[in-house]
Every structure is written in C-alpha cells, then in structure tokens.
Enzyme design. Structure first.
Site, short mmCIF file in Angstrom:
data_model
loop_
_atom_site.label_atom_id
_atom_site.label_comp_id
_atom_site.label_asym_id
_atom_site.label_seq_id
_atom_site.Cartn_x
_atom_site.Cartn_y
_atom_site.Cartn_z
N ILE A 21 -3.73 20.63 2.14
CA ILE A 21 -4.89 21.17 1.43
C ILE A 21 -5.97 21.63 2.41
O ILE A 21 -6.58 22.68 2.23
CB ILE A 21 -5.44 20.11 0.45
CG1 ILE A 21 -4.39 19.80 -0.63
CG2 ILE A 21 -6.74 20.55 -0.19
CD1 ILE A 21 -4.70 18.59 -1.52
N ASP A 68 -11.51 11.63 14.54
CA ASP A 68 -11.07 10.59 13.60
C ASP A 68 -12.26 10.33 12.68
O ASP A 68 -13.29 9.81 13.11
CB ASP A 68 -10.69 9.32 14.38
CG ASP A 68 -10.22 8.21 13.46
OD1 ASP A 68 -10.53 8.25 12.25
OD2 ASP A 68 -9.55 7.28 13.96
N ASN A 95 -12.35 16.54 3.69
CA ASN A 95 -11.05 16.60 3.01
C ASN A 95 -10.07 15.53 3.48
O ASN A 95 -9.18 15.12 2.73
CB ASN A 95 -10.46 18.00 3.23
CG ASN A 95 -9.00 18.08 2.84
OD1 ASN A 95 -8.67 18.13 1.65
ND2 ASN A 95 -8.11 18.09 3.83
N TYR A 161 -5.71 3.12 -3.01
CA TYR A 161 -6.06 4.56 -2.90
C TYR A 161 -7.01 4.96 -4.02
O TYR A 161 -8.05 5.59 -3.78
CB TYR A 161 -4.78 5.38 -2.95
CG TYR A 161 -4.99 6.88 -2.97
CD1 TYR A 161 -5.42 7.55 -1.84
CD2 TYR A 161 -4.75 7.63 -4.13
CE1 TYR A 161 -5.61 8.94 -1.86
CE2 TYR A 161 -4.92 9.00 -4.15
CZ TYR A 161 -5.35 9.66 -3.01
OH TYR A 161 -5.54 11.02 -3.03
N LYS A 165 -10.94 6.45 -3.99
CA LYS A 165 -11.38 7.74 -4.55
C LYS A 165 -12.47 7.54 -5.61
O LYS A 165 -13.33 8.41 -5.78
CB LYS A 165 -10.18 8.51 -5.10
CG LYS A 165 -9.17 8.95 -4.02
CD LYS A 165 -9.79 9.92 -3.02
CE LYS A 165 -8.78 10.51 -2.06
NZ LYS A 165 -9.37 11.40 -1.05
N THR A 196 2.24 18.46 -0.99
CA THR A 196 2.05 18.43 0.47
C THR A 196 2.86 17.27 1.05
O THR A 196 3.52 16.53 0.33
CB THR A 196 0.56 18.19 0.78
OG1 THR A 196 0.21 16.92 0.21
CG2 THR A 196 -0.32 19.27 0.19
N1 LIG Z 1 -1.52 15.92 -2.21
C1 LIG Z 1 -1.98 15.47 -3.36
O1 LIG Z 1 -1.24 15.36 -4.35
C2 LIG Z 1 -3.45 15.11 -3.49
C3 LIG Z 1 -3.94 14.89 -4.79
C4 LIG Z 1 -5.27 14.53 -4.94
C5 LIG Z 1 -6.11 14.41 -3.84
N2 LIG Z 1 -5.59 14.64 -2.59
C6 LIG Z 1 -6.52 14.47 -1.46
O2 LIG Z 1 -6.63 15.70 -0.76
C7 LIG Z 1 -6.85 15.44 0.64
C8 LIG Z 1 -5.82 16.20 1.48
O3 LIG Z 1 -4.52 15.78 1.08
P1 LIG Z 1 -3.15 16.47 1.59
O4 LIG Z 1 -2.22 16.37 0.45
O5 LIG Z 1 -3.44 17.78 2.22
O6 LIG Z 1 -2.72 15.39 2.69
P2 LIG Z 1 -1.88 15.55 4.06
O7 LIG Z 1 -1.44 14.17 4.40
O8 LIG Z 1 -0.89 16.63 3.94
O9 LIG Z 1 -3.01 16.02 5.09
C9 LIG Z 1 -4.08 15.16 5.40
C10 LIG Z 1 -4.62 15.51 6.78
O10 LIG Z 1 -5.67 14.56 7.07
C11 LIG Z 1 -5.51 14.13 8.41
N3 LIG Z 1 -6.10 12.80 8.62
C12 LIG Z 1 -5.63 11.59 8.22
N4 LIG Z 1 -6.42 10.61 8.67
C13 LIG Z 1 -7.43 11.20 9.36
C14 LIG Z 1 -8.55 10.72 10.08
N5 LIG Z 1 -8.80 9.40 10.18
N6 LIG Z 1 -9.38 11.61 10.68
C15 LIG Z 1 -9.13 12.94 10.60
N7 LIG Z 1 -8.07 13.47 9.95
C16 LIG Z 1 -7.23 12.60 9.33
C17 LIG Z 1 -4.00 14.11 8.64
O11 LIG Z 1 -3.68 14.13 10.04
C18 LIG Z 1 -3.56 15.36 7.88
O12 LIG Z 1 -3.56 16.51 8.71
C19 LIG Z 1 -6.78 13.92 0.81
O13 LIG Z 1 -8.08 13.37 0.84
C20 LIG Z 1 -6.04 13.48 -0.43
O14 LIG Z 1 -6.35 12.14 -0.79
C21 LIG Z 1 -4.29 15.00 -2.40
#
Ligand SMILES: NC(=O)c1ccc[n+]([C@@H]2O[C@H](COP(=O)([O-])OP(=O)(O)OC[C@H]3O[C@@H](n4cnc5c(N)ncnc54)[C@H](O)[C@@H]3O)[C@@H](O)[C@H]2O)c1
Length: 265
Positions: A21, A68, A95, A161, A165, A196
């Site tokens: 995302i 981080d 994000n 989790y 949120k 993802t």
């Molecule tokens: N994928 C879903 O279904 C979904 C649904 C609702 C909400 N979300 C939220 O959307 C956001 C993005 O999700 P995604 O699906 O792209 O996840 P993803 O795991 O594909 O990508 C997350 C990114 O965050 C980075 N990350 C993790 N810990 C970190 C830290 N401490 N510091 C900096 N970067 C860090 C990771 O390296 C990764 O590149 C998240 O907050 C997730 O909770 C995702």
C-alpha cells in the site's frame, strides 16, 4: 528548470513505502505532483530505491530515508531530512504497520509490545514530528495514517493487531481535535483485505490454523465482498490522494472505509 511563477510542489512523507500500500500511495502522490520523502526499514532499502527510481521517472523529486518508525530519533530525522532535501512538509502518511497473527492464548506480552511499537508508537511519533514541523511552517497540513476495518471491529486471532488499530483511530481523533486550530487535518484510512505480502502472511496463518489450502481464505473474502473482489493498493492510494487534496480541507478526525461495502456499521 522551474519557472519563478510555478507553484512550489507540496511535500509528502510516506512510511512503509517499499512495497504494498505504501508503494502505491507514493506513486499516486507523485502522479499528483507531490515531492516525496519515502521511508522504510533499512533492510528494505533496495526495494525503497526501486520506488525512488519509479517516482523520479515521473519527473518528481524523491528521497529515500531508512527509518524504523518505532524509534523516536529515526522519525524526527525522517522529518528533518525531508525538509532539508525538499524544503517543507505538507502531508505525513504514517502507513507502516505489522500484522502478526496469534490467538489470545498464544499471544506473548513481547509480541503485543512489538505490534504496539510499530503500529501505535510509530503513528504517534510520525504525527507528532510532522505536526511540530507543520505548526512551525504556519500553513496547515495533513496527517494521514493506516488504520483498518480491524480498527473498527475485532476478529479472532488478531486481537493484538486490532487493538493497535483501535488505538490509531483514537490517536487520530486526538490529533484532529488538538491541531485543527493550526489548519492541520487528521484522518485514517480503513481498508478491508488488500492482497499484499501482509495479507498473504495472514492468509497463510489462518488457513494453516484451519487445516485448509493456502489462498482459500483470500478467495472466501473475495466471494463474500459485495463487489466480488478484495481491495487493491491503488484503491487505498486513491483515498489517500483525496485526503491529501484541497477537496478534503474540512474533513478531519475521520476513519475512511475503503471496503467495497464489505463492512458496514
Ligand atoms: N493488506 C491489508 O489487507 C491491510 C488491511 C488494512 C490495513 N492495512 C494496513 O496498511 C498498512 C500497509 O500494509 P501493507 O499491506 O502494504 O503491508 P506490507 O507488509 O506489504 O508493507 C508494510 C511495509 O511497512 C514496512 N515496515 C514494517 N515495520 C516498519 C517499521 N518499524 N518502520 C518502517 N517501516 C516498517 C515494511 O518493511 C513494509 O515495507 C499497514 O499499516 C497495515 O496494517 C493493510
């Protein structure tokens, strides 16, 4: 060369931008003309640099800053380096997040702390560091964070989790109340399933727990969605682009669902 009368590009930070995302949000904001400071863990630097190249090909300035988000020093450095490189900060997209799956009985206090350190402390730090910079600039700003439908309703095996949120939504409401007088809005986006790497991992855990084939749960969620599909990263990026736009200047304190009516309150 930029003409002296051309408007200064707005500047956005996106965390967790190396993939999923966050990558889609970066590309979408770049297409809207934003200059970008993009951040992710140093272990993801190669993927982050790939995003920089994609954004630069669009003729937009972009800096990659290993960060981080759970570390105060890193987040303040992220804001400072972005401002040094790009001149200002208008939009913070907090994000980055993690989504480990564990039943209530299996969850360790250490795992709960880890989830909270990224999802809650990370968003808090990004909002605080960005708001300080935006208040100093005196031109308002947009704070935007990743929440989830999990921030609206808890499910089994993801209570750590989901509770993180819920906390993001509360932090966001507090930010909206305290920063409105500076012209700063605060909103979160709440996606349903987005396919993802994060979701793939959730599917693997859940199907493994249920003893069914990997991918089955993802397909079930597609079938159950009124629009017969899950969300794409671009669906979420569209919502973020709206929240960062002029049109959203009086939208604040909100949890914006992007679900295809998968979840209605
Ligand atoms: N994928 C879903 O279904 C979904 C649904 C609702 C909400 N979300 C939220 O959307 C956001 C993005 O999700 P995604 O699906 O792209 O996840 P993803 O795991 O594909 O990508 C997350 C990114 O965050 C980075 N990350 C993790 N810990 C970190 C830290 N401490 N510091 C900096 N970067 C860090 C990771 O390296 C990764 O590149 C998240 O907050 C997730 O909770 C995702």
């Amino acid at each position: 060369m930029t003409s002296p009368t051309a408007p200064t590009p707005r500047v956005a930070i996106v965390t967790g931008a190396a993939q999923g995302i966050g990558r889609a949000i970066s590309l979408r904001l770049a297409s809207e003309g934003f200059s970008l400071g993009i951040a992710d863990l140093s272990s993801s630097i190669d993927k982050l640099q790939d995003v920089v190249r994609e954004v630069e090909q669009m003729g937009v300035r972009c800096v990659a800053i290993p960060t981080d988000v759970s570390k105060e020093k890193d987040v303040y450095e992220l804001v400072a380096q972005t401002v040094t490189a790009l001149g200002r900060l208008d939009v913070m997209v907090a994000n980055a997040g993690i989504a480990p799956v564990a039943s209530f009985l299996e969850m360790t206090p250490e795992l709960l702390d880890t989830i909270y350190s990224v999802n809650v402390r990370g968003v808090f730090l990004c909002y605080q560091a960005a708001a300080k910079q935006m208040i100093k600039q005196g031109k308002g700003g947009r704070l935007i964070a990743a929440c989830s439908t999990s921030g609206l309703r808890t499910g089994p095996n993801v209570s750590g989790y989901c509770s993180s949120k819920f906390a993001v939504r509360a932090l966001n409401q507090g930010a909206a109340l305290e920063f409105g007088k500076y012209g700063i809005t605060a909103n979160v986006y709440c996606p349903t399933v987005v396919e993802t790497d994060m979701w793939k991992n959730i599917d693997e855990h859940i199907t493994n727990m249920q003893g069914i084939e990997a991918g089955t749960y993802t397909q079930k969620r597609r079938d159950l969605n009124p629009m017969r599909r899950n969300a794409t990263p671009e669906d979420i990026a569209g919502m973020v682009a709206f929240l960062a736009s002029k049109d959203a200047s009086f939208v604040s304190g909100q949890a914006m669902q992007v679900t295809g009516a998968d979840w209605l309150s």
